[in-house]
Design an enzyme around this catalytic site. Structure first.
Site, PDB file in Angstrom:
ATOM      1  N   GLU A 113       0.850  -1.198   0.000  1.00  7.47           N
ATOM      2  CA  GLU A 113       0.000   0.000   0.000  1.00  7.47           C
ATOM      3  C   GLU A 113       0.880   1.240   0.000  1.00  7.47           C
ATOM      4  O   GLU A 113       2.101   1.152   0.178  1.00  7.47           O
ATOM      5  CB  GLU A 113      -0.917  -0.007   1.235  1.00  7.47           C
ATOM      6  CG  GLU A 113      -2.015  -1.054   1.143  1.00  7.47           C
ATOM      7  CD  GLU A 113      -2.916  -1.107   2.376  1.00  7.47           C
ATOM      8  OE1 GLU A 113      -2.567  -0.506   3.407  1.00  7.47           O
ATOM      9  OE2 GLU A 113      -3.965  -1.762   2.287  1.00  7.47           O
ATOM     10  N   HIS A 241      -8.996   9.901   4.006  1.00  6.84           N
ATOM     11  CA  HIS A 241      -8.638   8.857   3.040  1.00  6.84           C
ATOM     12  C   HIS A 241      -8.877   9.426   1.660  1.00  6.84           C
ATOM     13  O   HIS A 241      -9.935   9.989   1.390  1.00  6.84           O
ATOM     14  CB  HIS A 241      -9.478   7.598   3.256  1.00  6.84           C
ATOM     15  CG  HIS A 241      -8.901   6.395   2.571  1.00  6.84           C
ATOM     16  ND1 HIS A 241      -8.890   6.264   1.197  1.00  6.84           N
ATOM     17  CD2 HIS A 241      -8.285   5.297   3.057  1.00  6.84           C
ATOM     18  CE1 HIS A 241      -8.295   5.117   0.879  1.00  6.84           C
ATOM     19  NE2 HIS A 241      -7.921   4.510   1.995  1.00  6.84           N
TER      20      HIS A 241
HETATM   21  C1  SIN Z   1      -6.027   2.003   6.242  1.00  4.20           C
HETATM   22  O1  SIN Z   1      -6.804   2.899   6.562  1.00  4.20           O
HETATM   23  O2  SIN Z   1      -5.024   1.726   6.908  1.00  4.20           O
HETATM   24  C2  SIN Z   1      -6.217   1.207   5.007  1.00  4.20           C
HETATM   25  C3  SIN Z   1      -7.443   1.611   4.354  1.00  4.20           C
HETATM   26  C4  SIN Z   1      -7.422   1.085   2.974  1.00  4.20           C
HETATM   27  O3  SIN Z   1      -7.742  -0.085   2.824  1.00  4.20           O
HETATM   28  O4  SIN Z   1      -7.084   1.848   2.075  1.00  4.20           O
END
Ligand code: SIN
Ligand code: FAD
Length: 518
Positions: A113, A241
């Protein structure tokens, strides 16, 4: 009626349940949760949980990634401790029955990520949090020492401030003796006396108009500790987000996991241009604060309420294997993710700050421990790295459990704490007064204390909030106690703290961006 318990847990997400399971062999545990046991931010987590489990990865890399994302405002000792304890915490989750996805050779299937330099995200399809919550709930429900009180709302923690003057003088420092809890089915307030109290009430998303958080996230734990004179810090660092699905009818906003960008999805503006290269060399996988601000800017440039996420290069098989819930959700709205771009916009997602805890998970109030999103541990610095919050919650819950068991013999029930005083709270106010104030609060926070701030906007927010604060305090004093009035009061308290701390920070860093102090 008074209840007694060795361990009182407020909150039933990953932090609350894992703490309860760890301490339950040492005494009786009561878990308070304000709605159903499973209604938590934890259940909504999609992407996964970060931990070093692969030999191509290393603790040092995870530590460095966390520090870079946090703009080095992190407490490095906390970062080292959490990263090193993470694999052991993952083992606990697995032992409690959590299933993580594996590859065809049986090893853990690790995703990548934004901000991570290695594949280190353990996940369960695109509903990791749901799976963790399922496993923990199952264990808690069958434990003989754990009593779960669903639909019980913690109003305030009990401290010597609830005693008469005479008794109050004898105690040095603030000490916690449990909590007042409102049974939402009978409207009775219980006095729950505890030797140790653990706060795990999660985040604050619902002070904003657009959020990925379910309605339980109203910052109650932070407000309770603030009123009890515990230390709260870093509230200016609110994470938005970057990619919540843009759909005006959804509350909470449906999250489009960052893991999708890890799998190759790209952000595009309304002209189809992949704009992230303009803002950061890591493009769509830059840390969240950078991506959210870039999207905010592109939305301002185009005058539209969203940008696009292009997942059309992701194969049909990957969509179905790894992101089945996002696929289904988009399909229900007529979006074919194999051909169409997904409209996305930023939404309030995570609070970095909160109740200050030390490396021992102790708050600044004696016999009061805390873990999870409600806390400020120093792990995230000025910005949280993706998937570092579930792991922080369980590591700190384990530390809290170890320390509260050690200190159990030092604490005792305080029978002098009086029962809840219903006096003066006789009127049922019209609900519209409460819901309208909550709406105004969310407007103030979204318009003036969002992704991009300025001195003028913060000042305006402060003045507007003062009016709602005065009105609500007066309403609180004369109304019959209810979840709604308490949540509004708590939301005002945490909004005040967020604005105040944003005003006090005179330099933009991480999630706090003020155009007057670049
Ligand atoms: C997160 O908030 O740590 C991950 C959220 C996502 O799945 O983008
Ligand atoms: P929660 O899980 O929020 O639980 C809070 C509990 O407290 C609830 O049971 C609530 O009812 C209870 N409560 C609150 N106030 C009261 C009160 N007054 N009285 C009684 N009970 C009360 N993090 C990651 O690491 N990886 C991810 O992939 C990820 N994805 C996410 C996706 C979404 C959509 C969201 C919203 C968050 C995501 N996060 C992710 C963040 C992560 O889910 C949370 O930070 C974490 O689950 C918080 O856990 P917690 O135990 O602290 O609180």
């Amino acid at each position: 009626m008074k209840k007694h318990t060795e361990f009182l847990v407020i909150g039933s997400g990953i932090a609350g349940l894992s703490y309860a399971l760890k301490v339950a062999q040492y005494g009786k545990v009561i878990i308070l949760t304000k709605t159903d046991l499973e209604k938590t931010n934890t259940s909504y987590a999609q992407g996964g949980i970060a931990a070093v489990t692969d030999r191509l990865d290393s603790y040092e890399k995870h530590i460095e990634d966390t520090l870079i994302a946090g703009a080095y405002l992190n407490d490095e000792a906390t970062v080292r401790m959490v990263v090193k304890r993470a694999p052991e915490a993952i083992n606990s989750l697995m032992q409690w029955g959590t299933k993580f996805d594996t590859t065809s050779d049986g090893s853990l299937d690790l995703a990548k990520e934004g901000g991570h330099s290695a594949h280190r995200i353990l996940h369960h399809k695109d509903n990791t949090g749901f799976e963790i919550q399922r496993a923990l709930t199952q264990q808690v429900k069958k434990h003989p020492n754990i009593e779960v009180l669903e639909h019980h709302f913690a109003i305030d923690i009990l401290t010597q401030h609830h005693l008469g003057q005479e008794l109050r003088r004898k105690t040095g420092g603030v000490v916690c003796y449990g909590a007042y809890a409102l049974d939402l089915e009978t409207d009775v307030v219980h006095t729950i006396l505890a030797k140790n109290t653990f706060i795990a009430t999660g985040g604050i998303g619902n002070i904003y108009q657009t959020t990925t958080n379910p309605e339980i996230a109203t910052g109650d734990g932070i407000a309770m500790v603030y009123r009890a004179k515990g230390i709260i810090e870093n509230m200016e660092f609110v994470q938005f987000h970057p990619t919540a699905l843009y759909n005006a009818n959804d509350r909470p906003s449906f999250l489009i996991t960052e893991a999708l960008r890890g799998a190759g999805a790209v952000l595009r503006n309304h002209k189809g241009f992949a704009f992230m290269d303009k803002y950061d060399k890591r493009a769509s996988l830059a840390p969240r604060d950078i991506v959210a601000r870039a999207i905010d800017n592109e939305m301002k440039l185009s005058g539209k309420n969203f940008v696009y996420l292009d997942g059309t290069s992701i194969t049909n098989a990957t969509w179905h294997e790894h992101f089945p819930n996002i696929y289904k959700k988009c399909k229900s709205l007529g979006i074919d993710v194999l051909r169409d771009y997904i409209p996305v916009a930023p939404a309030a997602h995570y609070l970095v700050g909160g109740i200050k805890v030390g490396h021992d998970a102790c708050t600044t109030i004696r016999n009061l421990f805390a873990a999870g999103e409600v806390t400020s541990t120093g792990l995230h610095g000025a910005n949280r790295l993706a998937s570092n919050s579930l792991i922080e919650a369980i590591v700190y819950a384990e530390i809290a459990a170890e320390n509260s068991v050690k200190k159990l013999c030092e604490s005792e029930y305080n029978e002098a704490i009086p029962e809840w005083d219903y006096k003066g709270t006789t009127q049922t106010e019209e609900m519209i007064l409460i819901t309208q104030s909550h709406k105004e609060l969310m407007q103030i926070m979204s318009n003036y204390v969002g992704i991009v701030r300025s001195d003028l906007r913060l000042e305006r927010a402060f003045k507007r909030l003062e009016i709602i604060y005065e009105e609500t305090e007066s309403l609180y004093r004369r109304s019959i106690i209810s979840k709604e009035i308490c949540e509004l009061r708590n939301a005002i308290n945490i909004s005040y703290l967020t604005i105040k701390m944003a005003m006090d920070r005179k330099k933009s860093i991480g999630l706090h961006y003020n155009i007057d102090h670049p």
